[in-house]
Design an enzyme around this catalytic site. Structure first.
Site, PDB file in Angstrom:
ATOM      1  N   HIS A   1      41.715  45.370  42.024  1.00  0.00           N
ATOM      2  CA  HIS A   1      40.448  44.643  41.935  1.00  0.00           C
ATOM      3  C   HIS A   1      40.198  44.199  40.502  1.00  0.00           C
ATOM      4  CE1 HIS A   1      38.334  48.704  41.116  1.00  0.00           C
ATOM      5  NE2 HIS A   1      38.074  47.966  40.058  1.00  0.00           N
TER       6      HIS A   1
ATOM      7  N   ASN B   1      43.665  49.387  42.898  1.00  0.00           N
ATOM      8  CA  ASN B   1      43.912  48.559  44.080  1.00  0.00           C
ATOM      9  C   ASN B   1      43.908  47.068  43.727  1.00  0.00           C
ATOM     10  OD1 ASN B   1      41.213  48.109  43.619  1.00  0.00           O
ATOM     11  ND2 ASN B   1      40.502  48.818  45.630  1.00  0.00           N
TER      12      ASN B   1
ATOM     13  N   ASP C   1      29.844  42.994  35.912  1.00  0.00           N
ATOM     14  CA  ASP C   1      29.289  43.708  37.062  1.00  0.00           C
ATOM     15  C   ASP C   1      28.332  44.819  36.642  1.00  0.00           C
ATOM     16  OD1 ASP C   1      31.220  45.437  35.992  1.00  0.00           O
ATOM     17  OD2 ASP C   1      32.684  44.941  37.530  1.00  0.00           O
TER      18      ASP C   1
ATOM     19  N   GLU D   1      36.796  43.716  45.452  1.00  0.00           N
ATOM     20  CA  GLU D   1      37.733  44.589  46.130  1.00  0.00           C
ATOM     21  C   GLU D   1      38.676  43.800  47.042  1.00  0.00           C
ATOM     22  OE1 GLU D   1      37.861  47.520  45.110  1.00  0.00           O
ATOM     23  OE2 GLU D   1      36.001  48.643  45.225  1.00  0.00           O
TER      24      GLU D   1
END
Length: 249
Positions: free
Chosen positions: A138, A136, A67, A143
């Site tokens: 990810h 979280n 990313d 996400e």
């Protein structure tokens, strides 16, 4: 899914680096998928040490990063382009033309994202993908969502992710709100995956990934369906999982 738990961050980094180094040794022209963030910094230090000792060679390695922030110049100190060069690429003999990091500044980002996936496929696919995991759950910048993403695409970063990444910037307002990320489908096509996690703040996400139901609201849970995943944790990150599930090394 094989799970190793290590005494501390340094040992976790060593174990993961040995796994990546073994891949490079067994297949010197491996296609490596690489991750950024604070967790893999130790892994990359270990790989640089192994390179300096002539234990591994990056001359024929091809890399694809997960990313990059959107609309952040690649020369920016917080870009993942800069991160990868400062932590790994500047210190080994990988060829610049073999380095692939998503571009966050292109006119037609959707077309570019499709070409990024196509380039991975045409290169033969990722042999070993390195992953971290967010608080979280990810992976990459995928996400929590209602569906698992299939392809590389632009993603909106959640407030939780923005807050977690603010430590790298002068203040939270400077953190980009969007990124381009390999999709879950792209990640899952990797032949092997090694996921590393460190710290108690990752413990719940790690537990949800391993023991929870497969749910796009827990993106890493999809890894339960992959046939070759190694999870390497320090003791803090393993705090919430049953000791019967892992091997202490």
């Amino acid at each position: 899914m094989k799970i190793y738990v290590c005494e501390n961050y340094d040992r976790m980094s060593e174990v993961a680096a040995n796994y990546v180094a073994a891949q490079i040794t067994l297949k010197p022209n491996s296609i490596l998928g690489l991750a950024t963030g604070s967790t893999p910094e130790g892994l990359y230090r270990q790989l640089v040490e192994k390179y300096n000792k002539k234990e591994i060679d990056f001359n024929d390695i091809i890399s694809f990063n997960l990313d990059e922030y959107l609309d952040l110049p690649k020369e920016d100190v917080n870009s993942y382009y800069t991160f990868m060069h400062e932590n790994l690429f500047n210190h080994v003999n990988i060829k610049e033309e073999n380095i692939n990091i998503p571009e966050g500044n292109v006119d037609d980002i959707e077309s570019y994202a499709m070409k990024y996936d196509n380039k991975i496929d045409s290169s033969g696919g990722i042999d070993l993908q390195v992953l971290g995991i967010g608080n979280n759950a990810h992976i990459g910048f995928n996400e929590p969502s209602d569906t698992f993403s299939r392809y590389t695409e632009v993603v909106n970063l959640t407030p939780e992710t923005i807050e977690a990444n603010a430590r790298f910037f002068d203040n939270e307002d400077d953190v980009p709100k969007k990124a381009i990320s390999m999709g879950i489908g792209t990640i899952m096509k990797s032949k092997k995956i090694v996921l590393i996690a460190s710290g108690e703040e990752k413990a719940q996400a790690v537990n949800d990934m391993i023991n929870g139901r497969i749910d796009p609201k827990v993106p890493a849970s999809i890894l339960q369906l992959h046939e070759d995943v190694l999870v390497v944790l320090d003791e803090a990150a393993a705090k919430k999982i049953d000791k019967k599930l892992y091997k202490k090394i």
